[in-house]
Design a protein around this motif. Structure first.
Motif, PDB file in Angstrom:
ATOM      1  N   GLN A   1      12.177  -0.916   3.518  1.00  0.00           N
ATOM      2  CA  GLN A   1      11.050  -1.684   4.044  1.00  0.00           C
ATOM      3  C   GLN A   1       9.701  -1.118   3.630  1.00  0.00           C
ATOM      4  O   GLN A   1       8.784  -1.866   3.296  1.00  0.00           O
ATOM      5  N   GLU A   2       9.572   0.204   3.675  1.00  0.00           N
ATOM      6  CA  GLU A   2       8.273   0.821   3.379  1.00  0.00           C
ATOM      7  C   GLU A   2       7.832   0.534   1.947  1.00  0.00           C
ATOM      8  O   GLU A   2       6.679   0.173   1.702  1.00  0.00           O
ATOM      9  N   GLU A   3       8.751   0.683   1.014  1.00  0.00           N
ATOM     10  CA  GLU A   3       8.398   0.433  -0.387  1.00  0.00           C
ATOM     11  C   GLU A   3       8.079  -1.042  -0.619  1.00  0.00           C
ATOM     12  O   GLU A   3       7.127  -1.383  -1.324  1.00  0.00           O
ATOM     13  N   TYR A   4       8.859  -1.923   0.003  1.00  0.00           N
ATOM     14  CA  TYR A   4       8.600  -3.361  -0.142  1.00  0.00           C
ATOM     15  C   TYR A   4       7.222  -3.728   0.404  1.00  0.00           C
ATOM     16  O   TYR A   4       6.449  -4.423  -0.241  1.00  0.00           O
ATOM     17  N   LEU A   5       6.902  -3.258   1.605  1.00  0.00           N
ATOM     18  CA  LEU A   5       5.608  -3.585   2.207  1.00  0.00           C
ATOM     19  C   LEU A   5       4.452  -2.960   1.439  1.00  0.00           C
ATOM     20  O   LEU A   5       3.381  -3.568   1.303  1.00  0.00           O
ATOM     21  N   ALA A   6       4.661  -1.745   0.908  1.00  0.00           N
ATOM     22  CA  ALA A   6       3.610  -1.116   0.108  1.00  0.00           C
ATOM     23  C   ALA A   6       3.343  -1.916  -1.162  1.00  0.00           C
ATOM     24  O   ALA A   6       2.178  -2.179  -1.515  1.00  0.00           O
ATOM     25  N   CYS A   7       4.401  -2.307  -1.838  1.00  0.00           N
ATOM     26  CA  CYS A   7       4.231  -3.106  -3.066  1.00  0.00           C
ATOM     27  C   CYS A   7       3.620  -4.461  -2.753  1.00  0.00           C
ATOM     28  O   CYS A   7       2.770  -4.947  -3.508  1.00  0.00           O
ATOM     29  N   LEU A   8       4.031  -5.064  -1.665  1.00  0.00           N
ATOM     30  CA  LEU A   8       3.467  -6.350  -1.263  1.00  0.00           C
ATOM     31  C   LEU A   8       1.963  -6.229  -1.019  1.00  0.00           C
ATOM     32  O   LEU A   8       1.171  -7.063  -1.478  1.00  0.00           O
ATOM     33  N   GLY A   9       1.546  -5.180  -0.325  1.00  0.00           N
ATOM     34  CA  GLY A   9       0.128  -4.975  -0.055  1.00  0.00           C
ATOM     35  C   GLY A   9      -0.670  -4.668  -1.306  1.00  0.00           C
ATOM     36  O   GLY A   9      -1.758  -5.217  -1.518  1.00  0.00           O
ATOM     37  N   ILE A  10      -0.152  -3.789  -2.135  1.00  0.00           N
ATOM     38  CA  ILE A  10      -0.885  -3.400  -3.353  1.00  0.00           C
ATOM     39  C   ILE A  10      -1.013  -4.579  -4.305  1.00  0.00           C
ATOM     40  O   ILE A  10      -2.115  -4.892  -4.775  1.00  0.00           O
ATOM     41  N   PHE A  11       0.097  -5.225  -4.611  1.00  0.00           N
ATOM     42  CA  PHE A  11       0.037  -6.340  -5.557  1.00  0.00           C
ATOM     43  C   PHE A  11      -0.738  -7.523  -4.980  1.00  0.00           C
ATOM     44  O   PHE A  11      -1.438  -8.224  -5.705  1.00  0.00           O
TER      45      PHE A  11
END
Length: 123
Positions: free
Chosen positions: A44-54
């Motif tokens: 979840q953390e990596e998915y949400l981080a990538c979602l926010g950054i991109f």
């Protein structure tokens, strides 16, 4: 008594239906791929981080490409706003500098900060 709308009332009905179906399919794909990414690609953390950054990068590029003049008008100089306040509604000049009302730079930055904060934290 309900009267059904005439066929001419909605000339792009088929296009609207097609776009709604495409939107539903894309939304379903997005949800399915997101679930797959969370299960198999880092959590979840990596998915949400990538979602926010991109999401931030894509939104910034879109603003720079498509809404640059709107953002510039939002932060216009406030003395032009004060000049436009001196005229009645019928006598406002059609000059580009005075055609829209705006807020001060300080107020604009504050509003932008509040909007970004509310959007980021989904308030």
């Amino acid at each position: 008594d309900y009267e059904s709308p005439e066929p001419d009332d909605y000339p792009k009905k088929v296009l609207g239906d097609f776009l709604a179906i495409c939107g539903g399919i894309i939304y379903g794909l997005s949800a399915g791929l997101a679930e797959n990414a969370v299960k198999n690609c880092g959590g979840q953390e990596e998915y949400l981080a990538c979602l926010g950054i991109f999401g931030t990068v894509i939104s910034a590029v879109q603003v720079l490409l498509f809404e640059k003049s709107d953002v510039a008008n939002f932060f216009r100089r406030e003395d032009l706003y004060l000049d436009s306040m001196m005229f009645d509604d019928d006598t406002v000049p059609t000059d580009d500098r005075v055609n829209t009302a705006t807020c001060s730079r300080f107020t604009g930055i504050g509003l932008l900060f509040m909007y970004v904060f509310a959007s980021y934290f989904q308030y």
